[in-house]
Design a protein around this motif. Structure first.
Motif, short mmCIF file in Angstrom:
data_model
loop_
_atom_site.label_atom_id
_atom_site.label_comp_id
_atom_site.label_asym_id
_atom_site.label_seq_id
_atom_site.Cartn_x
_atom_site.Cartn_y
_atom_site.Cartn_z
N PHE A 1 0.74 -1.18 0.20
CA PHE A 1 -0.09 0.13 0.09
C PHE A 1 1.03 1.10 0.04
CE2 PHE A 1 -3.13 -3.02 1.64
CZ PHE A 1 -4.15 -2.57 1.08
N ILE A 2 1.93 1.21 0.68
CA ILE A 2 2.99 2.28 0.61
C ILE A 2 4.09 2.15 0.25
CG2 ILE A 2 3.90 4.30 2.36
CD1 ILE A 2 0.84 4.13 2.44
N PRO A 3 4.69 1.85 -0.99
CA PRO A 3 5.88 1.45 -1.51
C PRO A 3 6.94 2.20 -1.29
CG PRO A 3 4.44 2.66 -3.48
CD PRO A 3 3.61 2.67 -1.87
N ASN A 4 7.20 2.41 -0.05
CA ASN A 4 8.44 2.83 0.58
C ASN A 4 8.94 2.01 1.71
OD1 ASN A 4 9.73 4.71 2.62
ND2 ASN A 4 10.03 5.76 0.67
N GLN A 5 10.19 1.72 1.67
CA GLN A 5 10.41 0.86 2.74
C GLN A 5 10.38 1.20 4.27
OE1 GLN A 5 14.52 -0.57 1.73
NE2 GLN A 5 13.78 -2.13 0.16
N HIS A 6 11.04 2.68 4.27
CA HIS A 6 10.96 3.14 5.71
C HIS A 6 9.60 3.22 6.31
CE1 HIS A 6 12.26 5.60 8.93
NE2 HIS A 6 11.42 6.51 8.74
N ASP A 7 8.69 3.76 5.44
CA ASP A 7 7.36 3.91 5.74
C ASP A 7 6.54 2.81 6.10
OD1 ASP A 7 7.88 6.81 5.34
OD2 ASP A 7 6.90 6.83 3.42
N ALA A 8 6.87 1.80 5.05
CA ALA A 8 6.29 0.43 5.48
C ALA A 8 6.79 -0.25 6.82
CB ALA A 8 6.71 -0.74 4.32
N GLN A 9 7.99 -0.01 7.05
CA GLN A 9 8.69 -0.52 8.57
C GLN A 9 8.08 0.35 9.65
OE1 GLN A 9 12.76 0.13 7.92
NE2 GLN A 9 13.05 -1.86 7.11
N ASP A 10 7.56 1.70 9.40
CA ASP A 10 6.80 2.30 10.37
C ASP A 10 5.39 1.90 10.68
OD1 ASP A 10 9.35 3.88 10.95
OD2 ASP A 10 8.81 5.64 9.90
N LEU A 11 4.92 1.74 9.54
CA LEU A 11 3.40 1.40 9.77
C LEU A 11 3.37 -0.02 10.26
CD1 LEU A 11 1.83 2.45 6.32
CD2 LEU A 11 1.22 3.17 8.55
N SER A 12 4.36 -0.90 9.99
CA SER A 12 4.30 -2.28 10.53
C SER A 12 4.42 -2.05 12.28
CB SER A 12 5.65 -3.14 9.91
OG SER A 12 5.45 -3.28 8.77
N GLN A 13 5.37 -1.31 12.63
CA GLN A 13 5.40 -1.16 14.24
C GLN A 13 4.13 -0.48 14.34
OE1 GLN A 13 8.96 1.33 14.63
NE2 GLN A 13 10.50 -0.37 14.04
N GLU A 14 3.44 0.52 13.71
CA GLU A 14 2.10 1.17 14.23
C GLU A 14 1.13 -0.25 14.45
OE1 GLU A 14 0.69 4.26 12.45
OE2 GLU A 14 2.62 5.09 12.20
N VAL A 15 0.97 -1.17 13.51
CA VAL A 15 0.31 -2.26 13.45
C VAL A 15 0.52 -3.19 14.63
CG1 VAL A 15 -0.23 -4.58 12.37
CG2 VAL A 15 -0.02 -2.45 11.00
N PHE A 16 1.80 -3.46 14.89
CA PHE A 16 1.98 -4.30 16.26
C PHE A 16 1.73 -3.64 17.59
CE2 PHE A 16 4.66 -6.68 13.02
CZ PHE A 16 3.74 -7.77 13.03
N LEU A 17 1.83 -2.23 17.47
CA LEU A 17 1.58 -1.35 18.59
C LEU A 17 -0.04 -1.61 19.03
CD1 LEU A 17 3.88 1.73 18.34
CD2 LEU A 17 3.82 -0.09 20.17
N GLU A 18 -0.67 -1.37 17.83
CA GLU A 18 -2.27 -1.49 17.80
C GLU A 18 -2.52 -2.96 18.31
OE1 GLU A 18 -6.30 -0.60 17.20
OE2 GLU A 18 -4.66 0.80 17.17
N VAL A 19 -2.15 -3.58 17.86
CA VAL A 19 -2.62 -5.25 18.20
C VAL A 19 -2.21 -5.51 19.77
CG1 VAL A 19 -1.71 -7.74 17.91
CG2 VAL A 19 -1.98 -6.43 15.83
N TYR A 20 -0.96 -5.07 20.05
CA TYR A 20 -0.58 -5.03 21.51
C TYR A 20 -1.71 -4.40 22.31
CZ TYR A 20 1.97 -5.34 25.85
OH TYR A 20 2.48 -5.77 27.02
N ALA A 21 -2.15 -3.15 21.95
CA ALA A 21 -3.01 -2.40 22.66
C ALA A 21 -4.39 -3.05 22.61
CB ALA A 21 -2.97 -0.98 22.08
N SER A 22 -4.75 -3.82 21.58
CA SER A 22 -6.02 -4.06 21.45
C SER A 22 -6.49 -5.70 21.40
CB SER A 22 -6.85 -3.34 20.09
OG SER A 22 -6.12 -3.92 19.27
#
Length: 186
Positions: free
Chosen positions: A36-57
């Motif tokens: 969805f976001i074809p940029n390695q750095h941004d995709a890594q940041d979003l991946s971290q946000e996904v796991f933070l969301e999973v942890y929180a919810s």
């Protein structure tokens, strides 16, 4: 996945289980974000946000779907939120430019395509394809990315999107038709 993830341990906040969970899902979540976001750095940041969301919810995970489906739905939603945020920033920068208002940052430009799976000679074609995918209506873009880029089955994609297999087929048909038109014009 080396072993089955124990959802009950995740819900209790077991750190070791969460580490196992992240190790089991990190590559697919990253790949989904990169689609969805074809940029390695941004995709890594979003991946971290996904796991933070999973942890929180995760304590609220109802287990009426597979854990993987739930995680990928969170990943897709995070990506769509980021795309919407970027569009809002672009609109804001555009209107500031019209009004002559100086902003602290330069006007936001499109993402530089940075997907590691493509060779340099294919980069231009890949940029054109991902730009065309990015121009699809949201549901078509999601269905296309999940099935054609990420390799999910129609059944898996329908569960992630909360729709039917027939709807996925219809979205893909329209997405492919729209992509052919867009690429033919360029």
């Amino acid at each position: 996945m080396a072993r089955q993830i124990d959802v009950n341990k995740l819900k209790r906040g077991d750190r070791t289980e969460f580490e196992q969970f992240v190790n089991a899902f990190k590559d697919r979540v990253y790949s989904t974000c990169l689609s969805f976001i074809p940029n390695q750095h941004d995709a890594q940041d979003l991946s971290q946000e996904v796991f933070l969301e999973v942890y929180a919810s995760v304590a609220h995970f109802k287990e009426n779907a597979q854990l993987s489906t739930w995680v990928y739905r969170i990943a897709v939603n995070k990506c769509l939120e980021e795309i919407r945020r970027r569009k809002q920033q672009k609109r804001s920068a555009f209107f500031k430019g019209l009004l002559g208002i100086e902003s602290e940052a330069e006007q936001i430009s499109g993402d530089k395509f940075d997907h590691p799976g493509f060779q340099a000679e294919n980069k231009e074609k890949a940029e054109m394809l991902f730009a065309a995918i990015g121009s699809l209506p949201e549901n078509q873009k999601i269905a296309y990315n999940l099935t054609q880029v990420e390799g999910y089955s129609y059944d898996e994609a329908s569960k992630i999107m909360g729709t039917t297999i027939g709807a996925i087929e219809s979205l893909l048909f329209r997405a492919k038709k729209n992509l052919r038109k867009t690429i033919k014009r360029e």
